[in-house]
Design a protein around this motif. Structure first.
Motif, PDB file in Angstrom:
ATOM      1  N   LEU A  88      -8.986   1.809  -4.692  1.00 21.90           N
ATOM      2  CA  LEU A  88      -8.572   1.259  -3.148  1.00 21.90           C
ATOM      3  C   LEU A  88      -9.068   2.066  -2.455  1.00 21.90           C
ATOM      4  O   LEU A  88     -10.869   2.621  -2.463  1.00 21.90           O
ATOM      5  CB  LEU A  88      -7.717   2.678  -2.972  1.00 21.90           C
ATOM      6  CG  LEU A  88      -6.336   2.858  -4.517  1.00 21.90           C
ATOM      7  CD1 LEU A  88      -5.415   3.903  -4.890  1.00 21.90           C
ATOM      8  CD2 LEU A  88      -5.689   1.119  -4.102  1.00 21.90           C
ATOM      9  N   THR A  89      -8.801   1.268  -0.995  1.00 21.87           N
ATOM     10  CA  THR A  89      -9.700   1.637   0.175  1.00 21.87           C
ATOM     11  C   THR A  89      -8.673   2.581   1.248  1.00 21.87           C
ATOM     12  O   THR A  89      -7.056   1.684   1.380  1.00 21.87           O
ATOM     13  CB  THR A  89      -9.702   0.968   1.183  1.00 21.87           C
ATOM     14  OG1 THR A  89     -10.519  -0.579   0.248  1.00 21.87           O
ATOM     15  CG2 THR A  89     -10.806   0.747   1.830  1.00 21.87           C
ATOM     16  N   ALA A  90      -9.104   3.887   1.521  1.00 19.63           N
ATOM     17  CA  ALA A  90      -8.250   4.648   2.191  1.00 19.63           C
ATOM     18  C   ALA A  90      -8.417   4.438   3.778  1.00 19.63           C
ATOM     19  O   ALA A  90      -9.781   4.183   4.174  1.00 19.63           O
ATOM     20  CB  ALA A  90      -8.821   5.999   2.052  1.00 19.63           C
ATOM     21  N   GLN A  93      -8.513  -1.615  -3.017  1.00 22.89           N
ATOM     22  CA  GLN A  93      -9.957  -2.063  -2.264  1.00 22.89           C
ATOM     23  C   GLN A  93     -10.451  -3.314  -1.670  1.00 22.89           C
ATOM     24  O   GLN A  93     -10.082  -4.832  -2.258  1.00 22.89           O
ATOM     25  CB  GLN A  93     -11.046  -1.359  -3.287  1.00 22.89           C
ATOM     26  CG  GLN A  93     -12.299  -0.996  -3.315  1.00 22.89           C
ATOM     27  CD  GLN A  93     -13.401  -0.429  -3.543  1.00 22.89           C
ATOM     28  OE1 GLN A  93     -14.294  -1.489  -4.460  1.00 22.89           O
ATOM     29  NE2 GLN A  93     -13.011   0.675  -4.438  1.00 22.89           N
ATOM     30  N   GLY A 137       1.125  -1.208   0.035  1.00 18.81           N
ATOM     31  CA  GLY A 137      -0.401   0.051  -0.348  1.00 18.81           C
ATOM     32  C   GLY A 137       0.914   1.340   0.333  1.00 18.81           C
ATOM     33  O   GLY A 137       1.935   0.904  -0.429  1.00 18.81           O
ATOM     34  N   THR A 171      -6.649   7.930 -10.731  1.00 23.71           N
ATOM     35  CA  THR A 171      -5.637   6.317 -10.066  1.00 23.71           C
ATOM     36  C   THR A 171      -6.607   4.964 -11.030  1.00 23.71           C
ATOM     37  O   THR A 171      -7.821   5.534 -11.117  1.00 23.71           O
ATOM     38  CB  THR A 171      -5.629   6.808  -8.753  1.00 23.71           C
ATOM     39  OG1 THR A 171      -5.373   8.136  -8.376  1.00 23.71           O
ATOM     40  CG2 THR A 171      -5.332   5.472  -8.695  1.00 23.71           C
ATOM     41  N   GLU A 195      -3.745   3.891   2.172  1.00 24.02           N
ATOM     42  CA  GLU A 195      -4.201   3.527   1.040  1.00 24.02           C
ATOM     43  C   GLU A 195      -3.893   1.952   0.413  1.00 24.02           C
ATOM     44  O   GLU A 195      -2.507   1.635   0.534  1.00 24.02           O
ATOM     45  CB  GLU A 195      -4.156   3.996  -0.441  1.00 24.02           C
ATOM     46  CG  GLU A 195      -4.487   5.079  -0.174  1.00 24.02           C
ATOM     47  CD  GLU A 195      -4.519   5.958  -1.385  1.00 24.02           C
ATOM     48  OE1 GLU A 195      -5.702   7.040  -1.828  1.00 24.02           O
ATOM     49  OE2 GLU A 195      -3.696   6.006  -2.200  1.00 24.02           O
TER      50      GLU A 195
END
Length: 158
Positions: A98-100, A137, A76, A94, A134
């Protein structure tokens, strides 16, 4: 103005324009390329290890994970800011979903936000934070890591 004086000024202007063109050319060559050579740190979430690139300068944070076509599952990017503040992220340029994770100074995940590729939707921390991690996801969900979970690693022990 003498001819010599005119030539000197013309040469100075031409040199300045030439240097500007070179600078623009160098920037254009790296535009659209992912940044892969950032400093790295190892983090953990329970028994799960995370290999994170560290984006700590304004330019590194601005580029982030833009233009990346793939990212290994346990990798990440950790965004490090100078002081806690409300942090907002978007996904312009991007390519990966993604998951932040918005992370407090002590490593506690304040909130998580799933972000879709190539969008300009804003995803913000619920309170001031200094760190944003990040990951691909779904990584946090697959590992059972939710808001309130504790991340460990060198950045959070300072």
């Amino acid at each position: 103005m003498s001819c010599l004086n005119f030539l000197a000024r013309t040469s100075t202007v031409a040199l300045a324009l030439g240097l500007s063109a070179l600078s623009f050319s160098a920037t254009a060559q790296t535009a659209g390329e992912p940044q892969m050579n950032l400093q790295r740190t190892e983090l953990s979430a329970g028994m799960h290890r995370i290999h994170a690139q560290v984006a700590q300068t304004p330019r590194q944070r601005e580029v982030g994970l833009m233009h990346r076509k793939e990212m290994p599952a346990a990798e990440g990017m950790l965004f490090v800011f100078e002081q806690p503040a409300m942090q907002c992220f978007w996904m312009k340029n991007t390519l990966l979903p993604l998951t932040a994770a918005f992370v407090a100074d002590d490593g506690t995940i304040v909130n998580l936000a799933d972000m879709q590729p190539m969008t300009e939707d804003s995803h913000c921390s619920r309170k001031p934070v200094r760190y944003v991690l990040e990951m691909n996801q779904g990584w946090f969900k697959q590992k059972g890591i939710a808001e309130g979970a504790q991340l460990r690693g060198k950045p959070f022990s300072q």
